[in-house]
Scaffold this active site. Structure first.
Site, PDB file in Angstrom:
ATOM      1  N   ARG A   1     102.969 -40.450  17.510  1.00 50.58           N
ATOM      2  CA  ARG A   1     101.833 -40.237  18.389  1.00 50.58           C
ATOM      3  C   ARG A   1     100.610 -40.896  17.742  1.00 50.58           C
ATOM      4  NH1 ARG A   1     104.537 -35.314  17.782  1.00 50.58           N
ATOM      5  NH2 ARG A   1     105.432 -34.457  19.697  1.00 50.58           N
TER       6      ARG A   1
ATOM      7  N   LYS B   1     102.893 -31.776  15.977  1.00 54.20           N
ATOM      8  CA  LYS B   1     102.250 -30.602  16.555  1.00 54.20           C
ATOM      9  C   LYS B   1     102.589 -29.356  15.739  1.00 54.20           C
ATOM     10  CE  LYS B   1     102.255 -32.461  21.258  1.00 54.20           C
ATOM     11  NZ  LYS B   1     102.745 -32.304  22.647  1.00 54.20           N
TER      12      LYS B   1
ATOM     13  N   HIS C   1     100.319 -43.104  24.760  1.00 52.14           N
ATOM     14  CA  HIS C   1     101.749 -42.865  24.577  1.00 52.14           C
ATOM     15  C   HIS C   1     102.619 -44.055  24.950  1.00 52.14           C
ATOM     16  CE1 HIS C   1     101.651 -38.883  23.121  1.00 52.14           C
ATOM     17  NE2 HIS C   1     102.725 -38.439  23.689  1.00 52.14           N
TER      18      HIS C   1
ATOM     19  N   ARG D   1     104.983 -45.180  22.233  1.00 50.07           N
ATOM     20  CA  ARG D   1     105.931 -44.087  21.932  1.00 50.07           C
ATOM     21  C   ARG D   1     107.018 -44.034  23.009  1.00 50.07           C
ATOM     22  NH1 ARG D   1     106.405 -39.094  19.146  1.00 50.07           N
ATOM     23  NH2 ARG D   1     106.842 -37.281  20.439  1.00 50.07           N
TER      24      ARG D   1
ATOM     25  N   HIS E   1     110.472 -33.847  18.792  1.00 54.42           N
ATOM     26  CA  HIS E   1     110.521 -32.881  19.893  1.00 54.42           C
ATOM     27  C   HIS E   1     111.220 -31.610  19.441  1.00 54.42           C
ATOM     28  CE1 HIS E   1     110.170 -36.241  23.162  1.00 54.42           C
ATOM     29  NE2 HIS E   1     108.996 -35.862  22.709  1.00 54.42           N
TER      30      HIS E   1
ATOM     31  N   TYR F   1     113.655 -39.325  28.904  1.00 55.35           N
ATOM     32  CA  TYR F   1     113.818 -40.758  28.661  1.00 55.35           C
ATOM     33  C   TYR F   1     115.182 -41.261  29.117  1.00 55.35           C
ATOM     34  CZ  TYR F   1     109.667 -40.210  25.769  1.00 55.35           C
ATOM     35  OH  TYR F   1     108.404 -39.936  25.334  1.00 55.35           O
TER      36      TYR F   1
END
Length: 218
Positions: free
Chosen positions: A58, A82, A162, A165, A188, A197
């Site tokens: 990111r 995150k 993004h 990414r 993730h 995706y």
């Protein structure tokens, strides 16, 4: 009416918004456009975009990197995602070369010319010697898209923080990577997030099938 007849009615779920991925050639053109600037800024901008595409980081993770987060010997980088969750991601040869070039030929000049007393040891620096902000990184990406323009099939409106990414994940899956591996690389928490995706990849497979198979046309 005494009773609400629509009480049990639920609105339809909105259509799932799929991430937009650039073709490989467009990504290369974008990176080269970023590196076209003369001096330290061009070296920094190219290194930033190479790293974003080469690791799937990111933008906030990339600008949050310190020099110590990069392990040049192991060709890997430690990203803080995150919730402070960290992961180690391989760095490809193109990105590694670009970052090494930036560290040797550009970062010392940016650090020496600047007056900022920002976070010491930040990998990517701005013109004042402080850490590059997320907003500045986004501006670098958009500026590169504007320079390369329609010639590379890139619409500035489609370029977002993004973009690289999304392209990273989609190109890995197109190349045969397992969705669980892509999940780990992207950081993730759930594979469900990564599976969006695979929908992009299925659309690409359908397109190739429709144009390639002799009995595909209806």
């Amino acid at each position: 009416m005494p009773d609400d007849v629509a009480h049990e009615v639920r609105p339809p779920a909105p259509a799932r918004r799929l991430p937009k991925a650039l073709p490989v050639e467009s990504v290369v053109a974008l990176i080269e456009a970023a590196g076209a600037l003369e001096g330290p800024r061009g070296l920094r901008d190219r290194a930033l975009l190479e790293l974003l595409y080469g690791t799937g980081a990111r933008i906030s993770e990339a600008v949050g990197l310190s020099v110590d987060d990069l392990d040049q010997g192991q060709a890997a980088v430690r990203l803080s995602g995150k919730g402070g969750k960290q992961r180690v991601v391989p760095v490809g040869s193109y990105a590694l070369r670009a970052v090494e070039d930036y560290l040797v030929r550009a970062r010392p000049a940016l650090a020496a010319a600047g007056t900022s007393k920002g976070r010491a040891g930040a990998l990517f620096l701005n013109a004042r010697g402080g850490p590059l902000s997320r907003q500045s990184a986004w501006s670098i990406l958009r500026a590169a898209a504007e320079r390369v323009g329609d010639a590379a099939g890139i619409s500035v409106a489609d370029v977002s923080p993004h973009t690289l990414r999304h392209s990273f994940a989609t190109h890995l899956l197109d190349g045969g990577a397992d969705v669980r591996v892509v999940q780990e690389l992207l950081g993730h928490a759930s594979v469900t997030t990564t599976q969006v995706y695979t929908l992009v990849t299925v659309d690409r497979l359908r397109e190739v099938y429709a144009t390639s198979h002799p009995r595909a046309l209806t």
